[in-house]
Design a protein around this motif. Structure first.
Motif, short mmCIF file in Angstrom:
data_model
loop_
_atom_site.label_atom_id
_atom_site.label_comp_id
_atom_site.label_asym_id
_atom_site.label_seq_id
_atom_site.Cartn_x
_atom_site.Cartn_y
_atom_site.Cartn_z
N HIS A 194 0.71 -1.10 0.14
CA HIS A 194 0.07 0.07 -0.21
C HIS A 194 0.93 1.27 -0.01
CE1 HIS A 194 -3.01 -2.77 1.15
NE2 HIS A 194 -4.03 -1.85 0.97
N SER A 195 0.11 2.30 -0.46
CA SER A 195 0.95 3.59 -0.44
C SER A 195 0.36 4.38 0.65
CB SER A 195 1.02 4.40 -1.83
OG SER A 195 1.65 3.23 -2.64
N ILE A 196 0.76 5.21 1.37
CA ILE A 196 0.21 5.98 2.47
C ILE A 196 0.48 7.36 2.54
CG2 ILE A 196 -0.17 6.25 5.10
CD1 ILE A 196 0.78 2.87 4.91
N VAL A 197 -0.57 8.22 2.62
CA VAL A 197 -0.42 9.61 2.65
C VAL A 197 -0.88 9.94 4.16
CG1 VAL A 197 -0.75 11.93 2.00
CG2 VAL A 197 -0.67 10.02 0.37
N ILE A 198 0.12 10.48 5.04
CA ILE A 198 -0.27 11.04 6.27
C ILE A 198 -0.07 12.46 6.51
CG2 ILE A 198 1.80 9.74 6.99
CD1 ILE A 198 0.89 9.58 9.65
N ILE A 199 -1.26 13.20 6.86
CA ILE A 199 -1.19 14.48 7.15
C ILE A 199 -0.76 14.80 8.62
CG2 ILE A 199 -2.43 16.89 7.40
CD1 ILE A 199 -4.19 15.53 5.22
N THR A 200 0.31 15.38 8.95
CA THR A 200 0.47 15.50 10.60
C THR A 200 1.23 16.83 10.70
OG1 THR A 200 1.77 14.39 12.19
CG2 THR A 200 2.81 14.07 9.94
N HIS A 201 1.15 17.32 12.11
CA HIS A 201 1.90 18.45 12.47
C HIS A 201 2.94 17.88 13.12
CE1 HIS A 201 -1.17 21.36 11.50
NE2 HIS A 201 -1.99 20.38 11.95
N LYS A 202 3.12 16.58 13.44
CA LYS A 202 4.21 16.24 14.48
C LYS A 202 5.50 15.78 13.64
CE LYS A 202 0.52 14.72 17.51
NZ LYS A 202 -0.10 13.67 18.29
N LEU A 203 6.37 16.67 13.92
CA LEU A 203 7.72 16.39 13.06
C LEU A 203 8.42 15.22 13.42
CD1 LEU A 203 9.11 20.20 13.28
CD2 LEU A 203 7.58 19.10 11.75
N LYS A 204 8.29 14.97 14.90
CA LYS A 204 8.70 13.56 15.34
C LYS A 204 8.39 12.39 14.60
CE LYS A 204 9.79 11.53 19.86
NZ LYS A 204 9.27 11.76 21.13
N GLU A 205 6.87 12.60 14.18
CA GLU A 205 6.65 11.27 13.43
C GLU A 205 6.80 11.23 12.13
OE1 GLU A 205 2.20 12.01 13.80
OE2 GLU A 205 1.99 11.29 15.91
N ILE A 206 7.05 12.22 11.56
CA ILE A 206 7.47 12.19 10.27
C ILE A 206 8.94 11.44 10.13
CG2 ILE A 206 8.46 13.70 8.03
CD1 ILE A 206 6.28 15.91 9.16
N LYS A 207 9.65 12.10 11.20
CA LYS A 207 10.87 11.36 11.17
C LYS A 207 11.02 9.90 11.47
CE LYS A 207 14.83 13.23 10.94
NZ LYS A 207 15.70 13.22 9.92
N THR A 208 9.92 9.50 12.40
CA THR A 208 9.89 7.99 12.78
C THR A 208 9.23 7.04 11.72
OG1 THR A 208 9.40 8.99 14.85
CG2 THR A 208 9.07 6.48 14.69
N ILE A 209 8.37 7.53 10.98
CA ILE A 209 7.82 6.45 9.99
C ILE A 209 7.56 6.86 8.61
CG2 ILE A 209 6.50 5.09 11.68
CD1 ILE A 209 4.14 6.19 10.09
N CYS A 210 7.83 8.09 8.31
CA CYS A 210 7.74 8.41 6.86
C CYS A 210 8.97 8.44 6.00
CB CYS A 210 7.09 9.82 6.78
SG CYS A 210 5.65 10.04 7.73
N ASP A 211 8.90 8.17 4.64
CA ASP A 211 9.87 7.87 3.79
C ASP A 211 10.24 9.41 3.17
OD1 ASP A 211 10.05 5.03 3.81
OD2 ASP A 211 8.06 5.30 3.15
N ARG A 212 8.95 9.98 2.89
CA ARG A 212 9.25 11.39 2.05
C ARG A 212 8.25 12.28 2.78
NH1 ARG A 212 9.37 11.86 -4.03
NH2 ARG A 212 7.24 10.51 -3.87
#
Ligand SMILES: Nc1ncnc2c1ncn2[C@@H]1O[C@H](COP(=O)(O)OP(=O)(O)OP(=O)(O)O)[C@@H](O)[C@H]1O
Ligand SMILES: [Mg+2]
Length: 524
Positions: A194-212
């Motif tokens: 699956h491809s996942i788009v996640i809207i978030t304000h939490k920068l730490k989360e971006i670093k934790t699980i996102c690729d881009r």
């Protein structure tokens, strides 16, 4: 390396009927099997861009390419046909239905004219197995925790056999534990292709699980970056155009009689978390932070303090007045402000205008009235709401639009503006910066600090430890309805230490009356 992206949104412009340019020549592209974050300040246009993709909003310009071919997605139904599903910022579940019924809602399978309920149950169980998203298909939706409701929303989307899953601020309402669980599930989805788009304000989360990550500002897409090579500070700089400072400001607590005094507060009520023997006092100028995993009695405590829950043992004094038997309104009249966790239900009237919402609790004040309170002074009210709009950077054209058309974070800002601006003696802030972008969060934090510096007492309940560390003088940890730890927030307590108390692994020996600074900090 694949050259054609799975999805490519090109030069998207969306102008709402009220003239707001929510997306301004924005571009977004998604690869197969990636988790892609969209970050940006409140009102930057993140939700709008994804609503365009999901067929909820019509674009004014631009095109959407899927597997290299242009597609015309005019409804969520079409989006699902193209394999695109969305989990919304505000849950869209029917509370009175069961889990399985919600899963199949709008996509019911019928058997001889009747809805085939067993199909929903089977589908729910199959998804649970494949993705580790366990849930009881027969449970009534209204009994689910926020975390499970979120999971149900995801299952509902997966039940439509989509390959692209969009999640709009999925962790805003989750506890740290639930967030970790969600992330594991998302990784599993990604591994299944699956491809996942996640809207978030939490920068730490971006670093934790996102690729881009794609950063948006004022409706434009600023750029897309590999998460591995961009720092949190760089992301936030691109979001707001300047670095954000997150430091605790030293304040001195003033002496004097406590504004809030809670003694032996206990409440057992079927179906809601209990409270056991809670003792707490807050003096002028003091900010007390209550940290805890959601569902450990925070809500019960706040419900009692704000007059929503009236049966309890023990005593609550606000400025010396016993609040027992007082209505919500009568508690407010003791100069109590409340930023509720649920801004849509308790916090605002979504159908009222911004102006009406901003003055809804102060409309009877002499400043807004003429002729001994018989006439409302419209001009004063307009000036007042304009000022709040500006100083809280609420993104709206004017104060006459209904609150429900605002972005999630801007609704929260309306509530915060109203509650903070009334100069309360006691502020009860429940997750005040949930869903708010870093720039506005900093602004709201500074307002809370200023309130305290001017002599208000603040009770801050937050699941976000960084918020607690940022603001609290003393941190209490609540677990299973009781305070299990108290710490001076002097830089010596660490996040993982608090975590141990939050999870019930550790507990301090508490005297009934918690003697804080008075008895020396050794007691802590
Ligand atoms: N239905 C609507 N009608 C008019 N204006 C709208 C509508 N929905 C959103 N807007 C406006 O469009 C802009 C972008 O909103 P959007 O919800 O996309 O922002 P967002 O980036 O998701 O913000 P948040 O982080 O606060 O959720 C905002 O100024 C908002 O007020
Ligand atoms: Mg949004």
């Amino acid at each position: 390396m694949e050259t054609t992206p799975l999805l490519d949104m090109q030069a998207i412009t969306k102008i709402y009927d009220n003239g707001v340019v929510a997306n301004d020549n924005a571009s977004f592209s998604l690869r197969k099997g990636e988790i892609h974050a969209i970050a940006g300040e409140n009102g930057a246009g993140k939700t709008t861009l994804m609503k365009v993709l999901y067929g909820l909003e019509k674009v004014d310009e631009g095109r959407v390419m899927l597997h290299g071919n242009e597609v015309n997605i005019t409804s969520p139904h079409k989006a699902i046909e193209h394999g695109i599903g969305m989990v919304h910022q505000h849950f869209m579940l029917v509370d009175s239905l069961s889990v399985a019924e919600n899963v199949m809602l709008g996509a019911e399978v019928t058997k001889r004219g009747f809805i085939d309920k067993s199909h929903g149950i089977q589908k729910t169980e199959a998804i649970a197995k494949t993705y580790g998203l366990y849930i009881n298909p027969l449970a009534k939706t209204q009994t689910l925790s926020v975390g499970l409701k979120q999971r149900l929303e995801i299952i509902k989307v997966l039940a439509r056999d989509v390959s692209i899953v969009i999640l709009d601020e999925p962790t805003a309402v989750l506890t740290p534990q639930e967030t970790v669980e969600l992330f594991n599930q998302l990784k599993r989805l990604r591994n299944e292709g699956h491809s996942i788009v996640i809207i978030t304000h939490k920068l730490k989360e971006i670093k934790t699980i996102c690729d881009r990550v794609t950063v948006m500002r004022h409706g434009k897409t600023i750029g897309t970056y590999d998460v591995a090579t961009i720092t949190e500070a760089e992301i936030s700089k691109r979001m707001i155009g300047a670095e954000v400072r997150v430091e605790r400001v030293e304040r001195s607590i003033q002496g004097g009689k406590p504004i809030l005094e809670i003694t032996n507060l206990t409440r057992h009520h079927p179906g809601e978390p209990s409270l056991h023997d809670v003792n707490l006092s807050i003096r002028p100028g003091e900010i007390i932070g209550v940290a805890g995993v959601e569902g450990n009695g925070q809500r019960t405590l706040i419900d009692i303090l704000t007059g929503y829950a009236s049966s309890y043992e023990g005593r609550v004094l606000i400025n010396g007045v016993d609040i027992r038997g007082r209505s919500i309104k009568a508690v407010r009249e003791l100069a109590v402000s409340h930023i509720p966790e649920d801004r849509m239900i308790k916090g605002s009237n979504p159908f009222g205008t911004i102006g009406e919402n901003l003055v809804s609790t102060t409309i009877n004040k002499p400043a807004f009235n003429r002729a001994k309170g018989w006439l409302i002074n419209g001009r004063k009210i307009r000036q007042y709401t304009q000022r709040l709009l500006k100083s809280y950077r609420i993104k709206a054209d004017n104060t006459d639009v209904p609150v429900r058309v605002l972005s999630g974070g801007n609704i929260q800002k309306v509530v915060c503006a109203r509650e903070l601006d009334s100069q309360p003696s006691l502020l009860i802030a429940d997750q005040p910066s949930r869903g708010i972008d870093v720039g506005s969060m900093e602004f709201i934090h500074r307002q809370i600090e200023t309130l305290a510096s001017n002599g208000s007492a603040v009770l801050l309940v937050s699941a976000d430890l960084r918020e607690i560390f940022r603001l609290a003088d003393t941190i209490y940890v609540i677990y299973n309805g009781a305070f299990v730890g108290a710490f001076n927030n002097d830089g010596s307590v660490r996040e993982d230490t608090l975590g141990e108390y939050m999870l019930g692994i550790k507990r301090q020996a508490f005297a009934k009356e918690v003697a804080r600074r008075d008895a020396g900090n050794a007691a802590l």
